[in-house]
Design a protein around this motif. Structure first.
Motif, PDB file in Angstrom:
ATOM      1  N   LYS A 225       0.909  -1.312   0.115  1.00  0.00           N
ATOM      2  CA  LYS A 225      -0.032  -0.007  -0.137  1.00  0.00           C
ATOM      3  C   LYS A 225       0.835   1.113  -0.037  1.00  0.00           C
ATOM      4  O   LYS A 225       1.952   1.148   0.329  1.00  0.00           O
ATOM      5  CB  LYS A 225      -0.805   0.067   1.105  1.00  0.00           C
ATOM      6  CG  LYS A 225      -2.134  -0.849   1.126  1.00  0.00           C
ATOM      7  CD  LYS A 225      -2.768  -0.624   2.432  1.00  0.00           C
ATOM      8  CE  LYS A 225      -4.097  -1.506   2.445  1.00  0.00           C
ATOM      9  NZ  LYS A 225      -4.429  -1.688   3.791  1.00  0.00           N
ATOM     10  N   VAL A 226       0.079   2.154  -0.395  1.00  0.00           N
ATOM     11  CA  VAL A 226       0.994   3.788  -0.387  1.00  0.00           C
ATOM     12  C   VAL A 226       0.206   4.673   0.600  1.00  0.00           C
ATOM     13  O   VAL A 226      -1.211   4.536   0.339  1.00  0.00           O
ATOM     14  CB  VAL A 226       0.907   4.487  -1.950  1.00  0.00           C
ATOM     15  CG1 VAL A 226       1.485   5.743  -1.807  1.00  0.00           C
ATOM     16  CG2 VAL A 226       1.933   3.552  -2.869  1.00  0.00           C
ATOM     17  N   LEU A 227       0.745   5.102   1.519  1.00  0.00           N
ATOM     18  CA  LEU A 227       0.169   6.274   2.271  1.00  0.00           C
ATOM     19  C   LEU A 227       0.650   7.586   1.855  1.00  0.00           C
ATOM     20  O   LEU A 227       1.576   7.924   2.168  1.00  0.00           O
ATOM     21  CB  LEU A 227       0.583   5.972   3.775  1.00  0.00           C
ATOM     22  CG  LEU A 227      -0.481   6.582   4.828  1.00  0.00           C
ATOM     23  CD1 LEU A 227      -0.172   5.850   6.224  1.00  0.00           C
ATOM     24  CD2 LEU A 227      -0.040   7.996   5.117  1.00  0.00           C
ATOM     25  N   MET A 228      -0.336   8.228   1.253  1.00  0.00           N
ATOM     26  CA  MET A 228       0.089   9.600   0.540  1.00  0.00           C
ATOM     27  C   MET A 228      -0.157  10.670   1.463  1.00  0.00           C
ATOM     28  O   MET A 228      -1.409  10.738   1.865  1.00  0.00           O
ATOM     29  CB  MET A 228      -0.503   9.696  -0.674  1.00  0.00           C
ATOM     30  CG  MET A 228      -0.147  10.912  -1.301  1.00  0.00           C
ATOM     31  SD  MET A 228       1.362  10.983  -1.890  1.00  0.00           S
ATOM     32  CE  MET A 228       1.174   9.923  -3.529  1.00  0.00           C
ATOM     33  N   LEU A 229       0.704  11.505   1.848  1.00  0.00           N
ATOM     34  CA  LEU A 229       0.587  12.461   2.912  1.00  0.00           C
ATOM     35  C   LEU A 229       0.773  13.735   1.980  1.00  0.00           C
ATOM     36  O   LEU A 229       1.310  14.044   1.044  1.00  0.00           O
ATOM     37  CB  LEU A 229       1.543  12.703   3.772  1.00  0.00           C
ATOM     38  CG  LEU A 229       1.661  11.759   4.987  1.00  0.00           C
ATOM     39  CD1 LEU A 229       2.782  11.782   5.907  1.00  0.00           C
ATOM     40  CD2 LEU A 229       0.273  11.894   5.830  1.00  0.00           C
ATOM     41  N   HIS A 230      -0.136  14.909   2.378  1.00  0.00           N
ATOM     42  CA  HIS A 230      -0.044  16.165   1.716  1.00  0.00           C
ATOM     43  C   HIS A 230      -0.426  17.099   2.738  1.00  0.00           C
ATOM     44  O   HIS A 230      -1.507  17.370   3.213  1.00  0.00           O
ATOM     45  CB  HIS A 230      -1.305  16.253   0.557  1.00  0.00           C
ATOM     46  CG  HIS A 230      -1.058  17.481  -0.094  1.00  0.00           C
ATOM     47  ND1 HIS A 230      -0.052  18.178  -0.948  1.00  0.00           N
ATOM     48  CD2 HIS A 230      -2.309  18.480  -0.294  1.00  0.00           C
ATOM     49  CE1 HIS A 230      -0.449  19.266  -1.449  1.00  0.00           C
ATOM     50  NE2 HIS A 230      -1.688  19.364  -1.117  1.00  0.00           N
ATOM     51  N   GLY A 232       0.509  17.474   5.563  1.00  0.00           N
ATOM     52  CA  GLY A 232       0.326  16.837   7.035  1.00  0.00           C
ATOM     53  C   GLY A 232      -0.991  16.007   7.067  1.00  0.00           C
ATOM     54  O   GLY A 232      -1.506  15.453   8.256  1.00  0.00           O
ATOM     55  N   ARG A 233      -1.665  15.918   6.017  1.00  0.00           N
ATOM     56  CA  ARG A 233      -3.030  15.043   5.768  1.00  0.00           C
ATOM     57  C   ARG A 233      -2.727  13.886   5.165  1.00  0.00           C
ATOM     58  O   ARG A 233      -2.101  13.961   4.145  1.00  0.00           O
ATOM     59  CB  ARG A 233      -4.129  16.113   5.496  1.00  0.00           C
ATOM     60  CG  ARG A 233      -4.454  17.044   6.337  1.00  0.00           C
ATOM     61  CD  ARG A 233      -5.987  17.703   6.008  1.00  0.00           C
ATOM     62  NE  ARG A 233      -6.411  18.514   7.115  1.00  0.00           N
ATOM     63  CZ  ARG A 233      -7.307  17.843   7.869  1.00  0.00           C
ATOM     64  NH1 ARG A 233      -7.777  16.775   7.934  1.00  0.00           N
ATOM     65  NH2 ARG A 233      -7.597  18.896   8.893  1.00  0.00           N
ATOM     66  N   LEU A 234      -3.640  12.750   5.496  1.00  0.00           N
ATOM     67  CA  LEU A 234      -3.549  11.756   4.733  1.00  0.00           C
ATOM     68  C   LEU A 234      -4.723  11.793   3.579  1.00  0.00           C
ATOM     69  O   LEU A 234      -5.700  11.969   4.037  1.00  0.00           O
ATOM     70  CB  LEU A 234      -3.916  10.591   5.576  1.00  0.00           C
ATOM     71  CG  LEU A 234      -3.532   8.914   5.216  1.00  0.00           C
ATOM     72  CD1 LEU A 234      -3.676   8.181   6.365  1.00  0.00           C
ATOM     73  CD2 LEU A 234      -4.727   8.619   4.126  1.00  0.00           C
ATOM     74  N   VAL A 235      -3.954  11.766   2.551  1.00  0.00           N
ATOM     75  CA  VAL A 235      -4.965  11.911   1.349  1.00  0.00           C
ATOM     76  C   VAL A 235      -5.119  10.770   0.523  1.00  0.00           C
ATOM     77  O   VAL A 235      -6.234  10.675  -0.180  1.00  0.00           O
ATOM     78  CB  VAL A 235      -4.504  13.007   0.363  1.00  0.00           C
ATOM     79  CG1 VAL A 235      -4.611  14.531   1.067  1.00  0.00           C
ATOM     80  CG2 VAL A 235      -3.129  12.920  -0.096  1.00  0.00           C
ATOM     81  N   LYS A 236      -4.677   9.765   0.627  1.00  0.00           N
ATOM     82  CA  LYS A 236      -4.892   8.419   0.196  1.00  0.00           C
ATOM     83  C   LYS A 236      -4.036   7.382   0.740  1.00  0.00           C
ATOM     84  O   LYS A 236      -2.881   7.480   1.053  1.00  0.00           O
ATOM     85  CB  LYS A 236      -4.604   8.573  -1.542  1.00  0.00           C
ATOM     86  CG  LYS A 236      -5.041   7.258  -2.202  1.00  0.00           C
ATOM     87  CD  LYS A 236      -5.515   7.911  -3.576  1.00  0.00           C
ATOM     88  CE  LYS A 236      -6.261   6.787  -4.193  1.00  0.00           C
ATOM     89  NZ  LYS A 236      -7.410   7.336  -5.365  1.00  0.00           N
ATOM     90  N   PHE A 237      -4.791   6.040   0.880  1.00  0.00           N
ATOM     91  CA  PHE A 237      -3.997   5.112   1.400  1.00  0.00           C
ATOM     92  C   PHE A 237      -4.700   3.804   0.691  1.00  0.00           C
ATOM     93  O   PHE A 237      -5.838   3.553   0.882  1.00  0.00           O
ATOM     94  CB  PHE A 237      -4.347   4.983   2.993  1.00  0.00           C
ATOM     95  CG  PHE A 237      -3.806   3.784   3.736  1.00  0.00           C
ATOM     96  CD1 PHE A 237      -2.503   3.654   3.458  1.00  0.00           C
ATOM     97  CD2 PHE A 237      -4.505   3.029   4.619  1.00  0.00           C
ATOM     98  CE1 PHE A 237      -1.810   2.545   4.104  1.00  0.00           C
ATOM     99  CE2 PHE A 237      -3.989   2.225   5.348  1.00  0.00           C
ATOM    100  CZ  PHE A 237      -2.643   1.842   5.114  1.00  0.00           C
ATOM    101  N   ALA A 238      -4.013   3.294  -0.233  1.00  0.00           N
ATOM    102  CA  ALA A 238      -4.321   2.335  -1.145  1.00  0.00           C
ATOM    103  C   ALA A 238      -3.160   1.701  -1.889  1.00  0.00           C
ATOM    104  O   ALA A 238      -2.086   2.080  -1.676  1.00  0.00           O
ATOM    105  CB  ALA A 238      -5.342   2.980  -2.448  1.00  0.00           C
ATOM    106  N   PRO A 239      -3.618   0.551  -2.637  1.00  0.00           N
ATOM    107  CA  PRO A 239      -2.502  -0.219  -3.378  1.00  0.00           C
ATOM    108  C   PRO A 239      -1.833   0.709  -4.420  1.00  0.00           C
ATOM    109  O   PRO A 239      -2.347   1.644  -4.804  1.00  0.00           O
ATOM    110  CB  PRO A 239      -3.211  -1.304  -3.938  1.00  0.00           C
ATOM    111  CG  PRO A 239      -4.422  -1.411  -3.143  1.00  0.00           C
ATOM    112  CD  PRO A 239      -5.032  -0.191  -2.540  1.00  0.00           C
ATOM    113  N   PRO A 240      -0.523   0.580  -4.754  1.00  0.00           N
ATOM    114  CA  PRO A 240       0.311   1.275  -5.786  1.00  0.00           C
ATOM    115  C   PRO A 240      -0.505   1.455  -6.823  1.00  0.00           C
ATOM    116  O   PRO A 240      -0.494   2.623  -7.178  1.00  0.00           O
ATOM    117  CB  PRO A 240       1.417   0.537  -5.792  1.00  0.00           C
ATOM    118  CG  PRO A 240       1.738  -0.262  -4.548  1.00  0.00           C
ATOM    119  CD  PRO A 240       0.342  -0.519  -3.826  1.00  0.00           C
ATOM    120  N   ARG A 241      -1.119   0.590  -7.421  1.00  0.00           N
ATOM    121  CA  ARG A 241      -1.719   0.511  -8.619  1.00  0.00           C
ATOM    122  C   ARG A 241      -2.986   1.720  -8.772  1.00  0.00           C
ATOM    123  O   ARG A 241      -3.026   2.651  -9.555  1.00  0.00           O
ATOM    124  CB  ARG A 241      -2.300  -0.762  -9.028  1.00  0.00           C
ATOM    125  CG  ARG A 241      -2.847  -0.748 -10.594  1.00  0.00           C
ATOM    126  CD  ARG A 241      -3.198  -2.162 -10.868  1.00  0.00           C
ATOM    127  NE  ARG A 241      -1.908  -3.160 -10.680  1.00  0.00           N
ATOM    128  CZ  ARG A 241      -1.293  -3.306 -11.594  1.00  0.00           C
ATOM    129  NH1 ARG A 241      -1.216  -2.717 -12.674  1.00  0.00           N
ATOM    130  NH2 ARG A 241      -0.312  -4.233 -11.371  1.00  0.00           N
TER     131      ARG A 241
END
Ligand SMILES: Nc1ncnc2c1ncn2[C@@H]1O[C@H](COP(=O)(O)OP(=O)(O)O)[C@@H](O)[C@H]1O
Ligand SMILES: [Mg+2]
Length: 301
Positions: A225-230, A232-241
């Motif tokens: 999974k990728v946890l994307m921060l922007h 200071g906020r979590l904007v996406k938490f999903a598989p890389p694809r």
């Protein structure tokens, strides 16, 4: 092994649980992490992504308890790692649960021999010398530095230094490994060496991995999974694809796509119809071949 660290998650509980986490550094006004919630299961590999200043390092330090135990500042919400609440557990205990590897290999190595580097953590816990010897042998084997015991860490390559830093963390027998941009100062070979060791930790030892990194290719290949921060906020938490397909998110967060994904998009934008998206080289190449074969067929007929 020495005394087990209590507070293991009970069956079915995630290895990492972050609940409504807010964090502000001492003497600053703004929260640099805002309302972050996520869980990581045992054996998962989560890549932490986001532009510089997004909060990746801060989140890593929340996971190993440096925040708030050593760094101070204001925390709201909860971080539970391997069943231990980081706000209620001393850092010495958390260090046996969460191993940490930092960006700069130079700053985390400070002894004169490889074996001493690996022994350092367990010695501080007053672990039995026989057990320490076993751990040194095991940890150096895992990171493929057997035979390097007597060498000075300064003589190692960048990739070897990072692998040694991983071995030093492993010697504490943690269940979770948190790595903060461990390959950003390494060449492609060093980068591959580190990712391949991480892959082994996950596959063979069932370790839970959180790694802040910008390496899209390797994330596509290895991360669950990728946890994307922007900001200071979590904007996406999903598989890389799923993450790499979200082009607006890629733009917003200044994230580079894997090269093969860039190629697929380029071909699409230039009139080559491809039915799908690719994040892995093999699938991308197969897709392009198929499209070109189709085209050739049509031209020939
Ligand atoms: N020790 C500190 N004191 C105050 N602010 C800090 C400190 N360290 C980082 N910050 C701020 O916190 C935010 C997130 O930083 P950081 O976690 O280092 O992001 P990243 O690792 O994604 O580049 C940034 O705005 C940064 O300036
Ligand atoms: Mg950082």
């Amino acid at each position: 092994m020495s005394e087990p660290v209590s507070g293991k998650p009970t069956k079915g509980e995630p290895m990492i649980k972050v609940e409504n986490l807010w964090y502000k550094y001492p003497r600053t006004k703004k929260y640099v992490l805002e309302d972050i919630s996520f869980t990581v299961e045992k054996g998962e590999f989560v890549a932490l992504m986001g532009a510089n200043g997004a909060g990746k390092t801060t989140l890593c330090q929340c996971l190993n308890g440096v925040i708030p135990n050593s760094q101070g500042g204001k925390v709201k919400g909860r971080v539970v790692v391997g069943g231990l609440d980081t706000q209620e557990t001393p850092i010495s205990k958390l260090a046996q649960k969460v191993g940490m590897v930092l960006e700069d290999p130079e700053t985390q190595l400070f002894t004169t021999k490889v074996k001493n580097e690996v022994a350092f953590g367990p010695e501080n816990l007053a672990i039995d010398p026989d057990e320490i010897m076993k751990r040194i042998a095991w940890a150096l084997k895992v990171v493929r530095l057997e035979g390097y015991e007597e060498r000075p860490p300064t003589a190692l390559s960048g990739g070897q230094k990072q692998r040694l830093a991983i071995a030093a963390a492993l010697a504490m027998k943690p269940e979770i490994m948190v790595l903060d941009e461990p390959t950003s100062q390494l060449d492609p070979i060093g980068t591959l060496e580190v990712f391949s060791v991480i892959q082994d930790l996950k596959e063979e030892y069932g370790m839970t991995i959180v790694m802040a990194t910008h390496k899209s290719e390797e994330i596509a290949q290895f991360a669950d999974k990728v946890l994307m921060l922007h900001e200071g906020r979590l904007v996406k938490f999903a598989p890389p694809r799923e993450v790499f397909q979200d082009l607006e998110l890629m733009k917003l967060t200044w994230t580079h796509l894997p090269q093969i994904s860039e190629l697929i998009l380029f071909l699409r934008n230039n009139g080559i119809s491809l039915k799908d998206f690719a994040i892995l080289k093999d699938e991308g190449v197969a897709m392009v071949k198929e499209a070109l074969a189709g085209k050739a067929g049509r031209v020939a007929s």
